[in-house]
Design an enzyme around this catalytic site. Structure first.
Site, mmCIF file in Angstrom:
data_model
loop_
_atom_site.group_PDB
_atom_site.id
_atom_site.type_symbol
_atom_site.label_atom_id
_atom_site.label_comp_id
_atom_site.label_asym_id
_atom_site.label_seq_id
_atom_site.Cartn_x
_atom_site.Cartn_y
_atom_site.Cartn_z
ATOM 1 N N LYS A 137 31.134 56.424 21.385
ATOM 2 C CA LYS A 137 32.447 56.364 22.056
ATOM 3 C C LYS A 137 32.252 56.575 23.561
ATOM 4 C CE LYS A 137 34.329 55.984 18.070
ATOM 5 N NZ LYS A 137 35.472 55.700 17.279
HETATM 6 C C1 LIG Z 1 35.917 56.051 15.921
HETATM 7 C C2 LIG Z 1 37.349 55.964 15.600
HETATM 8 C C3 LIG Z 1 37.991 56.919 14.788
HETATM 9 C C4 LIG Z 1 37.265 57.968 13.999
HETATM 10 O O1 LIG Z 1 36.402 58.762 14.667
HETATM 11 P P1 LIG Z 1 35.208 59.538 13.878
HETATM 12 O O2 LIG Z 1 34.765 60.544 14.855
HETATM 13 O O3 LIG Z 1 34.180 58.530 13.538
HETATM 14 O O4 LIG Z 1 35.809 60.164 12.661
HETATM 15 C C5 LIG Z 1 39.352 56.815 14.618
HETATM 16 N N1 LIG Z 1 40.062 55.829 15.184
HETATM 17 C C6 LIG Z 1 39.488 54.878 15.951
HETATM 18 C C7 LIG Z 1 40.333 53.818 16.559
HETATM 19 C C8 LIG Z 1 38.116 54.900 16.172
HETATM 20 O O5 LIG Z 1 37.538 53.945 16.915
#
Ligand SMILES: *Cc1c(COP(=O)(O)O)cnc(C)c1O
Length: 379
Positions: A192
C-alpha cells in the site's frame, strides 16, 4: 536494467535502510513488542499528518473495516451500500457481520461510487455507506456526504488505497482521505502507499465517543483491562510495524509525489493513443496512484498481458471478478445484481507497474513496449 516489479519494496528499503534497521532494533531491544511506545507515537504522528482527532491502530485493513462496522452498532440484516468494483475485503466484512451488502455502480471515469446509484439504493434499512477511494483517487465525498447527511447514514471511508491523498471541497477547503466520513479505515499492507513490513491497519475519526468504541472493539471490548463491556475482537498493530511506519510516514508525501510523477510519464506517453484510455483525474481529488489503471479497447487483454510478461513487464487486473459475481455471494443474492458499468470496466482495466522507485529508463521501456504490443494486436 533490473527486473521490473509491480511494486519495488527492495529498492525503497535500500534508501531508508539505516533508519528502518535502527527503528526495528530499538523495539527488539526494548522488548515492548505489543502496545509499546512506537504504536502510540505512530498514532499521534498520523493524527497530525491527517489532521484528524483520533487514529486507532489495528491489525490490518480488513479488521479496520470490520471494527468500524461493529463500533457503529450495525445489526444483522442492516443494509450497507458498497461498490462491487473494489477489493473483496470491503464487502466481505459486511457479509461476515451478517449485514446485507447492497452493491451499486461506480462512475466509469473515476472507478469510485456513483452518487446517483447510491441515492437510488437507499432504503429505511440502509445503515452505512462505504465509499472506496480506489486506486488512489478520492470518491466524490462532497456529494456522498450530502446524501449521508440528508438520510443520517454513517459514511465509512475505505481508504486502504489512498492514504496521502486529499479531497478539495467546492469552497476550496481540503481534507485528507479517510477523515471526511464518520470513520475512515486503512491498511498498511506492504504494497500500500504507506506500507509496513507485515500486516497493519488503522481507523480514523473526529468523533470522540466513536473513537472510544473503536478502541474498545479492537481490544476485546475493554476500556479498562479485564473489564469487558462489549463483544469485540483482538486486533493490534505490533510495535515493530509501528516503528517501520514512523520512518515511512516521514517519506509519505515524497512517495506520493514519486507515484504521481510515474503516472504523469505514463499519461503523456499514452495520451495520443486511440486504444488506450489513461486514468481520469477528478478535479476534486489529489490522486496518489496506488494503481495506474488504464482501459484497453479492441485488443485481447490476456494477450497484452502475456506479451508484456514475455518482455519482463508485470501487469495486473484489479480485480478479475467483481464482488457481486463472486461465488461467496451466490447464496446471499449478490449474483443477481446487474451492474453493467462494473462489468464493462472489469473487462477493460489493466494496471501497470507503479511504485516509488520507477526510473525513466523503466518507464520508457514499459510505455514503448505496451504501445508496440497494442498496435501489433490491433493490426
Ligand atoms: C488492501 C485493501 C483492504 C484490506 O487490507 P488488508 O490489510 O489486506 O486487510 C481493504 N480494502 C481495500 C480497498 C484494499 O485495497
Amino acid at each position: 536494467m533490473e527486473a521490473i516489479q509491480m511494486v519495488d519494496l527492495k529498492r525503497q528499503y535500500q534508501k531508508i535502510k539505516p533508519q528502518i534497521d535502527a527503528a526495528i532494533a530499538e523495539v527488539i531491544d526494548s522488548t515492548a513488542f505489543i502496545g509499546g511506545p512506537a504504536v502510540k507515537a505512530f498514532a499521534r504522528e498520523l493524527e497530525q499528518y491527517l489532521d484528524v482527532k483520533h487514529v486507532i491502530p489495528c491489525a490490518n485493513g480488513t479488521d479496520a473495516l470490520q471494527i468500524a462496522l461493529m463500533a457503529l452498532g450495525l445489526q444483522p440484516g442492516d443494509e450497507v451500500i458498497t461498490p462491487s468494483f473494489t477489493f473483496i475485503a470491503t464487502v466481505e466484512v459486511v457479509a461476515l457481520l451478517q449485514l446485507k451488502p447492497v452493491f451499486v455502480e461506480v462512475d466509469p471515469r473515476t472507478y469510485t461510487l456513483d452518487p446517483e446509484s447510491v441515492r437510488k439504493a437507499i432504503t429505511p434499512r440502509t445503515k452505512a455507506i462505504i465509499p472506496v477511494h480506489l486506486y488512489g483517487q478520492s470518491a466524490p465525498m462532497h456529494e456522498l456526504l450530502e446524501i449521508a447527511n440528508e438520510h443520517n447514514i454513517p459514511l465509512v471511508e475505505d481508504n486502504a488505497q489512498a492514504i496521502g491523498g486529499y479531497y478539495t471541497f467546492p469552497d476550496g477547503s481540503r481534507k485528507a482521505n479517510g477523515t471526511m466520513g464518520t470513520v475512515g479505515t486503512t491498511s498498511f499492507f506492504p504494497s500500500k502507499n504507506l506500507g509496513c513490513y507485515g500486516d497493519g491497519g488503522a481507523m480514523f475519526t473526529n468523533d470522540d465517543a466513536l473513537a472510544e468504541r473503536l478502541y474498545m472493539v479492537a481490544n476485546h471490548g475493554q476500556k479498562v483491562r479485564y473489564y469487558h463491556e462489549l463483544v469485540g475482537c483482538n486486533s493490534r498493530l505490533d510495535s515493530i510495524q509501528a516503528a517501520v511506519l514512523r520512518v515511512k510516514l516521514a517519506e509519505l508525501d515524497q512517495y506520493c509525489d514519486a507515484r504521481r510523477a510515474a503516472a504523469d510519464y505514463y499519461d503523456s506517453a499514452f495520451a495520443a493513443h486511440p486504444l488506450i484510455t489513461t486514468p481520469y483525474r477528478a478535479p476534486y481529488s489529489h490522486h496518489v496512484f496506488h494503481q495506474y489503471t488504464l482501459q484497453l479497447d479492441k485488443v485481447d487483454r490476456n494477450e497484452v498481458q502475456k506479451r508484456l510478461a514475455d518482455k519482463g513487464i508485470p501487469s495486473m487486473i484489479y480485480y478479475p471478478v467483481p464482488s457481486h459475481k463472486q461465488k461467496m455471494f451466490e447464496a446471499l443474492g449478490g449474483n443477481d445484481y446487474v451492474l453493467e458499468i462494473t462489468d464493462y470496466l472489469n473487462q477493460r482495466v489493466l494496471s501497470l507497474p507503479i511504485h516509488t522507485e520507477l526510473t525513466d529508463e523503466e518507464l520508457n521501456f514499459i510505455t514503448t513496449s505496451l504501445i508496440e504490443i497494442v498496435n501489433e494486436l490491433a493490426g
